[in-house]
Design a protein around this motif. Structure first.
Motif, PDB file in Angstrom:
ATOM      1  N   ARG A   1       0.730  -1.229   0.069  1.00  0.00           N
ATOM      2  CA  ARG A   1       0.137   0.009  -0.001  1.00  0.00           C
ATOM      3  C   ARG A   1       0.808   1.386  -0.063  1.00  0.00           C
ATOM      4  NH1 ARG A   1      -1.752   0.158   6.099  1.00  0.00           N
ATOM      5  NH2 ARG A   1      -3.115  -1.425   5.975  1.00  0.00           N
TER       6      ARG A   1
ATOM      7  N   ALA B   1      -1.951   3.661   8.529  1.00  0.00           N
ATOM      8  CA  ALA B   1      -3.060   3.039   9.068  1.00  0.00           C
ATOM      9  C   ALA B   1      -3.128   1.737   9.238  1.00  0.00           C
ATOM     10  CB  ALA B   1      -4.114   3.556   8.073  1.00  0.00           C
TER      11      ALA B   1
ATOM     12  N   LEU C   1      -4.898  -2.280   9.466  1.00  0.00           N
ATOM     13  CA  LEU C   1      -5.649  -2.907   8.080  1.00  0.00           C
ATOM     14  C   LEU C   1      -6.941  -2.646   7.822  1.00  0.00           C
ATOM     15  CD1 LEU C   1      -4.079  -6.477   8.877  1.00  0.00           C
ATOM     16  CD2 LEU C   1      -3.261  -4.959   6.838  1.00  0.00           C
ATOM     17  N   ASN C   2      -7.347  -2.467   6.588  1.00  0.00           N
ATOM     18  CA  ASN C   2      -8.977  -2.193   6.391  1.00  0.00           C
ATOM     19  C   ASN C   2      -9.636  -3.382   6.064  1.00  0.00           C
ATOM     20  OD1 ASN C   2      -8.563  -2.324   3.690  1.00  0.00           O
ATOM     21  ND2 ASN C   2      -7.985  -0.448   3.437  1.00  0.00           N
ATOM     22  N   ILE C   3     -10.901  -3.417   5.862  1.00  0.00           N
ATOM     23  CA  ILE C   3     -11.668  -4.686   5.581  1.00  0.00           C
ATOM     24  C   ILE C   3     -11.377  -5.198   4.214  1.00  0.00           C
ATOM     25  CG2 ILE C   3     -13.596  -3.527   4.841  1.00  0.00           C
ATOM     26  CD1 ILE C   3     -13.517  -6.657   6.976  1.00  0.00           C
ATOM     27  N   ASP C   4     -10.998  -4.485   3.339  1.00  0.00           N
ATOM     28  CA  ASP C   4     -10.560  -4.853   2.109  1.00  0.00           C
ATOM     29  C   ASP C   4      -9.546  -5.630   1.969  1.00  0.00           C
ATOM     30  OD1 ASP C   4     -13.023  -4.035   0.540  1.00  0.00           O
ATOM     31  OD2 ASP C   4     -12.091  -1.896   0.435  1.00  0.00           O
ATOM     32  N   GLU C   5      -8.511  -5.301   2.860  1.00  0.00           N
ATOM     33  CA  GLU C   5      -6.906  -5.810   2.973  1.00  0.00           C
ATOM     34  C   GLU C   5      -7.215  -7.094   3.750  1.00  0.00           C
ATOM     35  OE1 GLU C   5      -4.043  -2.178   2.915  1.00  0.00           O
ATOM     36  OE2 GLU C   5      -5.176  -2.408   4.809  1.00  0.00           O
TER      37      GLU C   5
END
Length: 96
Positions: A75, A80, A82-86
């Motif tokens: 990324r 930041a 981890l987000n849900i897509d990751e």
């Protein structure tokens, strides 16, 4: 269920605002408390079991960490979390 829960809370707030004594505890009060805290208890239990499992099997923890680190490296900004897509990209961690 949520609408009923909020309706009861609003009724209780109104009673407190009018300085009326709150009704004695009943089965509905007990259920509302149970429902309110049930999600937290379950999450805590699953988290604790996952930590204990990973402690017993450090090789799984290492593979999961490597997978997450690879995603973060790809990324543009790694500041930041981890987000849900990751998280959905994780093949090892999401195995059932």
């Amino acid at each position: 269920m949520v609408k009923i829960f909020y309706q009861i809370l609003e009724e209780r707030k109104a009673m407190i605002g009018k300085n009326k004594a709150s009704p004695k505890s009943n089965i509905l009060d007990t259920k509302l408390v149970s429902l309110t805290f049930a999600g937290y208890e379950f999450t805590a239990e699953v988290t604790a079991k996952a930590i204990m499992y990973l402690e017993k099997h450090p090789e799984f923890l290492q593979k999961a960490k490597e997978e997450q680190e690879d995603i973060v490296k790809k990324r543009p900004s790694s500041n930041a979390g981890l987000n849900i897509d990751e998280i959905r990209q994780m093949k090892y961690v999401t195995k059932a």
